[in-house]
Design a protein around this motif. Structure first.
Motif, mmCIF file in Angstrom:
data_model
loop_
_atom_site.group_PDB
_atom_site.id
_atom_site.type_symbol
_atom_site.label_atom_id
_atom_site.label_comp_id
_atom_site.label_asym_id
_atom_site.label_seq_id
_atom_site.Cartn_x
_atom_site.Cartn_y
_atom_site.Cartn_z
ATOM 1 N N LYS A 32 0.830 -1.205 0.000
ATOM 2 C CA LYS A 32 0.000 0.000 0.000
ATOM 3 C C LYS A 32 0.864 1.255 0.000
ATOM 4 O O LYS A 32 1.934 1.277 0.600
ATOM 5 C CB LYS A 32 -0.882 0.041 1.257
ATOM 6 C CG LYS A 32 -2.059 -0.897 1.197
ATOM 7 C CD LYS A 32 -2.819 -0.865 2.506
ATOM 8 C CE LYS A 32 -3.900 -1.930 2.495
ATOM 9 N NZ LYS A 32 -4.564 -2.056 3.788
ATOM 10 N N SER A 325 15.192 7.756 3.939
ATOM 11 C CA SER A 325 16.283 8.129 4.850
ATOM 12 C C SER A 325 17.479 7.234 4.568
ATOM 13 O O SER A 325 17.366 6.010 4.661
ATOM 14 C CB SER A 325 15.841 7.948 6.310
ATOM 15 O OG SER A 325 15.027 9.013 6.726
ATOM 16 N N HIS B 12 3.729 2.605 2.220
ATOM 17 C CA HIS B 12 3.501 3.311 3.483
ATOM 18 C C HIS B 12 4.526 2.917 4.529
ATOM 19 O O HIS B 12 4.969 3.746 5.318
ATOM 20 C CB HIS B 12 2.072 3.091 3.980
ATOM 21 C CG HIS B 12 1.799 1.716 4.479
ATOM 22 N ND1 HIS B 12 1.801 0.610 3.662
ATOM 23 C CD2 HIS B 12 1.505 1.260 5.717
ATOM 24 C CE1 HIS B 12 1.514 -0.459 4.389
ATOM 25 N NE2 HIS B 12 1.332 -0.094 5.626
ATOM 26 N N LEU B 13 4.971 1.663 4.525
ATOM 27 C CA LEU B 13 5.960 1.252 5.526
ATOM 28 C C LEU B 13 7.319 1.881 5.251
ATOM 29 O O LEU B 13 8.040 2.256 6.171
ATOM 30 C CB LEU B 13 6.083 -0.278 5.573
ATOM 31 C CG LEU B 13 4.940 -0.996 6.291
ATOM 32 C CD1 LEU B 13 5.099 -2.510 6.160
ATOM 33 C CD2 LEU B 13 4.892 -0.608 7.770
ATOM 34 N N GLN B 14 7.670 2.026 3.986
ATOM 35 C CA GLN B 14 8.932 2.697 3.657
ATOM 36 C C GLN B 14 8.897 4.155 4.116
ATOM 37 O O GLN B 14 9.879 4.683 4.628
ATOM 38 C CB GLN B 14 9.175 2.649 2.139
ATOM 39 C CG GLN B 14 9.575 1.271 1.643
ATOM 40 C CD GLN B 14 9.654 1.220 0.119
ATOM 41 O OE1 GLN B 14 8.826 1.803 -0.577
ATOM 42 N NE2 GLN B 14 10.643 0.517 -0.389
ATOM 43 N N ARG B 15 7.749 4.790 3.934
ATOM 44 C CA ARG B 15 7.658 6.201 4.327
ATOM 45 C C ARG B 15 7.635 6.355 5.842
ATOM 46 O O ARG B 15 8.233 7.274 6.393
ATOM 47 C CB ARG B 15 6.443 6.854 3.680
ATOM 48 C CG ARG B 15 6.683 7.066 2.188
ATOM 49 C CD ARG B 15 5.571 7.806 1.519
ATOM 50 N NE ARG B 15 5.356 9.126 2.083
ATOM 51 C CZ ARG B 15 4.252 9.832 1.866
ATOM 52 N NH1 ARG B 15 3.292 9.339 1.102
ATOM 53 N NH2 ARG B 15 4.103 11.015 2.401
ATOM 54 N N LEU B 16 6.943 5.451 6.519
ATOM 55 C CA LEU B 16 6.928 5.512 7.984
ATOM 56 C C LEU B 16 8.333 5.280 8.535
ATOM 57 O O LEU B 16 8.781 5.958 9.459
ATOM 58 C CB LEU B 16 5.963 4.463 8.543
ATOM 59 C CG LEU B 16 4.476 4.726 8.306
ATOM 60 C CD1 LEU B 16 3.650 3.510 8.708
ATOM 61 C CD2 LEU B 16 4.014 5.962 9.086
ATOM 62 N N ALA B 18 11.187 5.849 7.018
ATOM 63 C CA ALA B 18 12.033 7.010 6.718
ATOM 64 C C ALA B 18 11.738 8.157 7.681
ATOM 65 O O ALA B 18 12.645 8.847 8.152
ATOM 66 C CB ALA B 18 11.825 7.453 5.273
#
Lengths: 651, 306
Positions: A32, A325, B12-16, B18
């Motif tokens: 998602k 990051s 969404h997990l990559q963004r969380l 980061a």
């Protein structure tokens, strides 16, 4: 219980898949994407109800919460015996009692395609700052309108703020359609009115939809109650379907040139030196040529490091993009530290120390033009001053009004100057390098948010005139170390007396000195200035600049000004080379100074004949850590002068 | 985790991940003496993993602090020591001496137990070491007052929280400047949900306490809660005999205060499956949220509870 539309499950998934094949479900969930949005509207537009509805439909409300909600709805709800979704969302006890949302709250739900973070932002006028806060991280804004009321002042204000903060996707949600018989005419009327307004403030596009948060119309699926909501004239899309498909900012940012503000230098041993940060825009690969700003030094990326993990894609990466990051290593040993920006070598951002910016004031204490604040932009922290605004915007009428300052919740356009060049881009081009906050140096509160329009001069174009006779040469000729002895203390504390003695002693020792006295300066250089807080700050700033020129000429400068504000003394300290500013605090208690009252000023101030008199009706902020502190109740002026001379000459 | 998914949009997990790493690094760059509060639960496990990732190849440049009550599950102590060892971080364990001396325990003292061991213990530990920033694993989806708390949450010198006077938090610019005596609680996983936490643990094979998985364990039923008899300090009522049940825990705390659920979920996907199909919220198993009516947690936070 309200009637939940039966179409919900197809949008949200899920229970069947979870029960039958959890691994397949997890795979879906893992892929998602994420969208952050805000909801804004007036107190009664049904914001909390809409959010409650989204949570409820996506099964983010559990039975125990629902049971509590049902009980609360009966006790304090405003929907009779129906479930009051607003109670689910309004978190803090104080605001539940008041029945309004007073702060930014973040909520989470997900559908098959996306995870959503909703910032629930308040509709009340005095809380503009909360809406700007919630909007700053949002990809999209849902502007709620009560179909019965149409476009209100608050609608305009919220739209203006959403546009100001650069939200690219705006949804006009015409809510409570059930209360206007799902009238197409009413919907068209509201949309036309909003379009005229949107055009006037530069909102190029928005998506309008007729909904009912309370009944669930057009939330998860097109509603049978609005059969007319199809065809080329309308978006014809449910709220959820729209939220699932709009492009998120992080993705749009990948197409821009590469920029990464450096947060932290990673140096576990002599063999590894990496620069850690969150990529603000663009993408990067090993082998890419990069430039470090503001130094302008160039190198090549040798590695993109992340921690090796279970997943084969962890560890060193072949590429990284905006929103990730990472830790970057260079092929060459070049200087780079926190606050620097690593950028694509042939398209670097600029550095400048003067900008025009939109500033949203967020503190009870108004802006003091000329006062030094901390400015944080990306990972850069510098000292900055804001000039009196060019204008402020009346957020209700969009009029530009003249103003001398920025009060709480005011939005203005002003010039900002920093004490050293800042690597930046316009906010429109890059949120990370164009958005900043201002921090009060005394209270440490975040007092403002700013968005850079453009630089007023490029720092690299303002070359210092290269002079053959350097400041070192001036000082060498005089055989002395230049410095500023900055006396501060109450009126009548003994500043001028002691400063005079100090200058006499230094003069006898063949030192080249100059004494800048408060009263004398006001007869000439600063005779245009009065005694308001703003004028007093400008007074000090000018004296600071003069003192700086004099120490460049090799002099020992002695100044005697009340200089009551810590922030201004720190501003002057920041102008001088390290070690050349010595703050001398003449510490005389107010009662003692008033008893002396050499010039009879305290008497006048007490009688009300003198306004803004330090110690009486204007504060004196004592230094926290002055280089020299003189307690005049314990020593004579002669002893004090000796002590100061000794400290200056390093005896 | 770092592979760019289809269409170049990060998951969404990559963004969380980061975002959390960014927060951890900001604190390390700006605070004088940070510490990570490590409670050994699943949220702490994710937070610790993120910290290791944020500073790799260096170990996280701050210690772990466990404010212990002496009443945690034995398996929690085991994992705690193992993870400190693996991460190369210092582990500080703090016990409130007064609570120790007075023999404060969850069976006899109820709310006082939480107050003294946890709330007071935390304040004492932070004061003792002079930490000015403490990472905590709280999430906004856990509870209503958490939903409104900032990522950088300031505490007065007496560790109080003033919900009406929070600093606005814009973009990803965090103001870490603090006045004398103030300290900061920082919540790097504020925007994660319970499902995100589980999925991240699953994807990254992060070690967690085995109590999260179902197994036969000795239990007794008290006030509608299933409690595990974790050691012989558990005072059995006359005639009360522990019953072996297949149970697991959705959250972990002091064993006499933490309710188990009957379950057969022995693997992570099964645990997640059960969580998704369940109909009660996560903190429901904890006695703490039931105190003081609807505003229980908010009140506790104002008093200094994390």
């Amino acid at each position: 219980m309200t009637e939940a539309p039966t179409t919900t499950d197809s949008v949200y998934q899920t229970e069947a898949l979870i029960a039958e094949d959890i691994d397949a479900y997890l795979d879906v969930h893992q892929h998602k994407t994420m969208l952050r949005f805000i909801t804004c509207g007036s107190v009664d537009d049904g914001k909390s109800t809409l959010i409650g509805r989204l949570l409820y439909d996506s099964k983010m409300i559990f039975e125990d919460q629902l049971a509590a909600l049902e009980a609360d709805s009966k006790r304090v709800g405003t929907q009779g015996q129906e479930i009051d979704f607003a109670l689910l969302v309004d978190g803090l006890a104080a605001e539940r009692e008041q029945g309004i949302t007073i702060d930014v709250a973040y909520r989470f739900f997900s559908t098959e395609k996306r995870k959503f973070i909703v910032a629930d932002t308040p509709g009340h006028e005095q809380y503009t700052r909360n809406m700007v806060t919630g909007a700053s991280t949002a990809d999209l804004a849902v502007i709620l309108i009560d179909a019965r009321k149409g476009v209100l002042t608050q609608t305009r204000r919220h739209s203006f703020l959403a546009h100001l903060i650069g939200i690219r996707h705006i949804v006009l949600a015409v809510n409570k359609m059930d209360l206007v018989e799902y009238s197409q005419a009413r919907f068209d009327e509201i949309v036309a009115e909003y379009r005229a307004f949107a055009d006037s403030i530069g909102i190029a596009a928005f998506t309008a939809m007729p909904i009912s948060g309370f009944k669930g119309d057009n939330i998860t699926a097109p509603s049978e109650n609005t059969p007319w909501y199809t065809g080329p004239k309308y978006a014809g899309i449910s709220l959820i379907a729209h939220l699932e498909t709009v492009e998120v900012n992080a993705t749009a940012d990948q197409a821009k040139p590469f920029r990464m503000p450096v947060q932290w230098v990673n140096r576990p041993n002599l063999d590894f030196r990496g620069f850690s940060g969150l990529i603000a825009s663009g993408s990067v690969k090993p082998g890419d040529a990069v430039r470090v700003l503001p130094s302008g030094k160039t190198s090549t990326i040798s590695r993109i490091v992340t921690m090796p993990g279970k997943d084969a894609t962890d560890g060193d990466l072949p590429q990284a993009v905006a929103g990730q990051s990472v830790t970057l290593c260079f092929a060459d040993e070049i200087d780079c530290s926190r606050g620097d920006v690593i950028a694509m070598a042939d398209a670097p951002p600029q550095a400048a120390d003067q900008f025009e910016a939109s500033v949203v004031w967020m503190a009870d204490e108004a802006l003091i033009p000329g006062r030094a604040y901390w400015l944080k932009l990306g990972t850069q922290l510098v000292s900055a001053t804001v000039q009196a605004p060019k204008y402020v915007v009346n957020v209700n009428t969009m009029e530009h009004l003249a103003a001398k300052t920025l009060e709480l919740n005011a939005i203005g356009v002003a010039e900002v100057s920093t004490d050293k060049p800042v690597v930046f881009e316009s906010y429109e081009a890059n949120r990370t390098l164009g958005g900043f906050i201002l921090i009060d140096k005394i209270t440490n509160a975040t007092v403002a948010a700013g968005m850079i329009h453009f630089s007023l001069r490029r720092a690299q174009n303002v070359h210092w005139q290269a002079l053959d006779i350097t400041r070192e040469a001036h000082a060498g000729m005089k055989n002395q170390q230049p410095a500023v002895l900055w006396f501060t203390g109450l009126s009548g504390s003994g500043k001028s007396t002691i400063a005079n003695l100090v200058e006499k002693k230094l003069h006898r020792m063949n030192r080249h000195t100059f004494l800048l006295d408060g009263d004398n300066v006001r007869h000439g250089l600063n005779k245009d200035l009065g005694f308001t807080e703003t004028d007093r700050i400008e007074n000090i700033r000018r004296v600071g600049e003069v003192a700086r020129l004099m120490i460049d000429a090799g002099l020992i400068v002695i100044t005697a000004f009340i200089s009551p504000f810590r922030a201004e003394r720190e501003m002057v300290r920041a102008m001088m080379p390290d070690g050349e500013f010595l703050e001398v605090f003449i510490d005389t208690p107010l009662a003692e100074a008033e008893a002396r009252d050499v010039k009879g000023l305290y008497k006048k101030a007490r009688a009300g004949a003198l306004k803004n008199f330090t110690g009486i009706d204007s504060p004196y902020e004592a230094p926290y850590a002055p280089e020299v502190r003189i307690d005049t109740t314990k020593m004579t002026p002669e002893q004090a002068a000796d002590m100061i001379v000794e400290r200056l000459l390093g005896w | 985790m770092n592979e760019v998914s289809s269409g170049n949009t990060l998951t969404h997990l990559q963004r969380l991940e980061a975002e959390s790493i960014h927060i951890l690094r900001e604190v390390v760059a700006e605070a004088e003496k940070p510490v990570m509060l490590y409670s050994v639960g699943k949220d702490s496990a994710v937070m610790l993993h993120l910290a290791r990732k944020a500073f790799y190849p260096s170990p996280p440049p701050f210690p772990l602090l466990h404010v212990d009550t002496t009443w945690k599950f034995q398996e929690m102590y085991k994992l705690r020591d193992r993870m400190a060892e693996e991460s190369g971080m210092d582990l500080l364990v703090y016990h409130n001496q007064e609570a120790m001396d007075r023999g404060i325990n969850p069976f006899d003292h109820g709310a006082l137990h939480t107050d003294m061991w946890k709330t007071e213990g935390l304040k004492q530990a932070l004061d003792k070491y002079g930490f000015d920033a403490a990472f905590g694993g709280a999430r906004r989806d856990e509870e209503k007052s958490r939903a409104k708390e900032r990522i950088f949450s300031f505490r007065t010198a007496s560790h109080g929280w003033d919900p009406k006077n929070q600093r606005p938090e814009l973009w990803n610019l965090y103001n870490a400047k603090k006045s004398k005596g103030e300290s900061i609680r920082v919540f790097p996983i504020s925007n994660w949900t319970e499902l995100d936490v589980w999925q991240y643990i699953h994807l990254n094979d992060i070690p967690i306490v085995p109590l999260y998985f179902a197994a036969k364990r000795p239990t007794v039923e008290r006030d509608g809660m299933l409690l595990m008899v974790d050691d012989d300090r558990f005072p059995l009522e006359p005639g009360e005999v522990p019953v072996e049940r297949s149970i697991r825990f959705r959250t972990l705390g002091c064993y006499p205060l933490t309710g188990a659920v009957e379950s057969e979920a022995a693997t992570l996907p099964q645990v997640i499956q059960e969580m998704l199909l369940t109909t009660t919220s996560e903190r429901q198993g904890r006695a703490i949220d039931k105190d003081a009516g609807g505003a229980g947690m908010e009140k506790k936070k104002q008093e200094g509870y994390f």
